[in-house]
Design a protein around this motif. Structure first.
Motif, short mmCIF file in Angstrom:
data_model
loop_
_atom_site.label_atom_id
_atom_site.label_comp_id
_atom_site.label_asym_id
_atom_site.label_seq_id
_atom_site.Cartn_x
_atom_site.Cartn_y
_atom_site.Cartn_z
N LEU A 17 15.63 19.39 -59.35
CA LEU A 17 15.75 18.67 -58.08
C LEU A 17 15.02 19.37 -56.94
CD1 LEU A 17 19.50 17.61 -58.27
CD2 LEU A 17 17.49 16.13 -58.46
N THR A 18 14.98 20.69 -56.96
CA THR A 18 14.32 21.41 -55.88
C THR A 18 12.81 21.23 -55.88
OG1 THR A 18 14.26 23.44 -57.19
CG2 THR A 18 16.12 23.15 -55.69
N ARG A 19 12.25 20.69 -56.95
CA ARG A 19 10.81 20.42 -57.02
C ARG A 19 10.48 18.99 -56.65
NH1 ARG A 19 9.19 25.47 -56.95
NH2 ARG A 19 9.49 26.58 -58.88
N ARG A 20 11.51 18.19 -56.42
CA ARG A 20 11.30 16.78 -56.07
C ARG A 20 11.20 16.66 -54.55
NH1 ARG A 20 15.37 13.11 -59.20
NH2 ARG A 20 14.00 11.57 -58.24
N ILE A 21 10.07 17.15 -54.03
CA ILE A 21 9.87 17.25 -52.59
C ILE A 21 9.99 15.89 -51.90
CG2 ILE A 21 8.25 17.97 -50.77
CD1 ILE A 21 9.44 20.25 -52.55
N GLY A 22 9.45 14.86 -52.50
CA GLY A 22 9.55 13.53 -51.91
C GLY A 22 11.00 13.09 -51.76
N LYS A 23 11.80 13.33 -52.78
CA LYS A 23 13.23 12.98 -52.74
C LYS A 23 13.94 13.80 -51.67
CE LYS A 23 16.99 11.07 -54.57
NZ LYS A 23 17.24 9.65 -54.45
N ILE A 24 13.65 15.09 -51.62
CA ILE A 24 14.27 15.97 -50.63
C ILE A 24 13.94 15.47 -49.22
CG2 ILE A 24 14.18 18.30 -49.64
CD1 ILE A 24 13.75 19.26 -52.62
N ARG A 25 12.68 15.18 -48.97
CA ARG A 25 12.27 14.71 -47.64
C ARG A 25 12.89 13.37 -47.29
NH1 ARG A 25 6.03 16.76 -48.00
NH2 ARG A 25 6.51 18.93 -47.50
N VAL A 27 15.73 12.07 -48.40
CA VAL A 27 17.16 12.25 -48.14
C VAL A 27 17.36 12.93 -46.79
CG1 VAL A 27 19.27 13.42 -48.92
CG2 VAL A 27 17.84 12.21 -50.57
N ALA A 28 16.57 13.97 -46.50
CA ALA A 28 16.69 14.68 -45.22
C ALA A 28 16.40 13.74 -44.05
CB ALA A 28 15.75 15.88 -45.20
N THR A 29 15.38 12.92 -44.18
CA THR A 29 15.02 11.99 -43.12
C THR A 29 16.13 10.97 -42.89
OG1 THR A 29 12.67 12.25 -43.57
CG2 THR A 29 13.32 10.25 -42.40
N THR A 30 16.67 10.44 -43.97
CA THR A 30 17.75 9.47 -43.84
C THR A 30 18.99 10.11 -43.23
OG1 THR A 30 16.92 8.21 -45.73
CG2 THR A 30 19.21 7.82 -45.10
N LEU A 31 19.35 11.31 -43.70
CA LEU A 31 20.51 12.00 -43.16
C LEU A 31 20.34 12.32 -41.68
CD1 LEU A 31 21.63 14.48 -45.95
CD2 LEU A 31 22.97 12.62 -44.96
N ALA A 32 19.13 12.67 -41.29
CA ALA A 32 18.87 13.02 -39.88
C ALA A 32 19.11 11.82 -38.97
CB ALA A 32 17.45 13.53 -39.72
N GLY A 33 19.00 10.62 -39.50
CA GLY A 33 19.20 9.41 -38.72
C GLY A 33 20.63 8.89 -38.75
N LYS A 34 21.52 9.61 -39.42
CA LYS A 34 22.91 9.18 -39.53
C LYS A 34 23.83 10.25 -38.95
CE LYS A 34 22.23 6.41 -43.70
NZ LYS A 34 22.46 5.10 -43.10
N ASN A 35 25.02 9.84 -38.60
CA ASN A 35 26.02 10.76 -38.07
C ASN A 35 27.37 10.51 -38.72
OD1 ASN A 35 24.47 12.13 -35.99
ND2 ASN A 35 24.44 10.15 -34.95
N GLY A 36 28.21 11.51 -38.70
CA GLY A 36 29.61 11.36 -39.10
C GLY A 36 29.81 10.74 -40.46
N SER A 37 30.68 9.72 -40.49
CA SER A 37 31.07 9.12 -41.77
C SER A 37 29.90 8.42 -42.46
CB SER A 37 32.24 8.16 -41.58
OG SER A 37 31.88 7.12 -40.70
N ALA A 38 28.95 7.90 -41.68
CA ALA A 38 27.79 7.25 -42.30
C ALA A 38 26.94 8.27 -43.05
CB ALA A 38 26.94 6.55 -41.24
N ALA A 39 26.75 9.45 -42.46
CA ALA A 39 26.00 10.52 -43.13
C ALA A 39 26.73 11.00 -44.37
CB ALA A 39 25.77 11.69 -42.17
N GLU A 40 28.04 11.16 -44.24
CA GLU A 40 28.84 11.61 -45.38
C GLU A 40 28.81 10.61 -46.53
OE1 GLU A 40 33.43 12.96 -46.40
OE2 GLU A 40 32.82 12.76 -44.32
N ALA A 41 28.93 9.33 -46.20
CA ALA A 41 28.90 8.29 -47.24
C ALA A 41 27.54 8.26 -47.93
CB ALA A 41 29.21 6.93 -46.62
N TYR A 42 26.48 8.37 -47.15
CA TYR A 42 25.13 8.38 -47.74
C TYR A 42 24.97 9.58 -48.67
CZ TYR A 42 20.14 8.94 -48.31
OH TYR A 42 18.90 9.11 -48.86
N TRP A 43 25.40 10.75 -48.22
CA TRP A 43 25.27 11.96 -49.05
C TRP A 43 26.06 11.81 -50.35
CZ3 TRP A 43 22.16 15.67 -50.01
CH2 TRP A 43 22.59 16.73 -50.80
N LYS A 44 27.30 11.34 -50.25
CA LYS A 44 28.14 11.18 -51.45
C LYS A 44 27.50 10.19 -52.43
CE LYS A 44 32.62 12.45 -49.56
NZ LYS A 44 33.98 11.99 -49.26
#
Length: 93
Positions: A17-25, A27-44
């Motif tokens: 997973l650490t080599r899947r740079i596109g996936k990492i970016r 997910v990071a971009t999506t998480l950066a645009g979310k807060n609180g429970s929305a970010a937590e739900a997306y991560w889960k």
């Protein structure tokens, strides 16, 4: 005299997973645009999807946990990198 052959086994993860740079970016971009429970739900949901895929591919649970932990750290590092980049260019942090 008996010849003993010592065998060792190793788990090989074809696409760590650490080599899947596109996936990492992504997910990071999506998480950066979310807060609180929305970010937590997306991560889960993201973690559950990845874990299910790995399980279906025969990866053992210890390796899945390790891969997800390393993925978490990679996403965190990417979010820090993105925040620093935004500060340097004057964008929103």
């Amino acid at each position: 005299m008996t010849n003993l052959i010592e065998t060792k086994s190793a788990a090989i993860v074809a696409f760590p997973l650490t080599r899947r740079i596109g996936k990492i970016r992504a997910v990071a971009t999506t998480l950066a645009g979310k807060n609180g429970s929305a970010a937590e739900a997306y991560w889960k949901q993201t973690v559950a999807t990845i874990a299910n895929q790995m399980d279906r591919n025969g990866v053992n649970q210890d390796d899945i946990r390790r891969e997800l932990r390393e993925f978490f750290y990679a996403v965190q590092r990417e979010m820090v990198r993105m925040a620093g980049e935004n500060r340097e260019t004057g964008g929103a942090a």
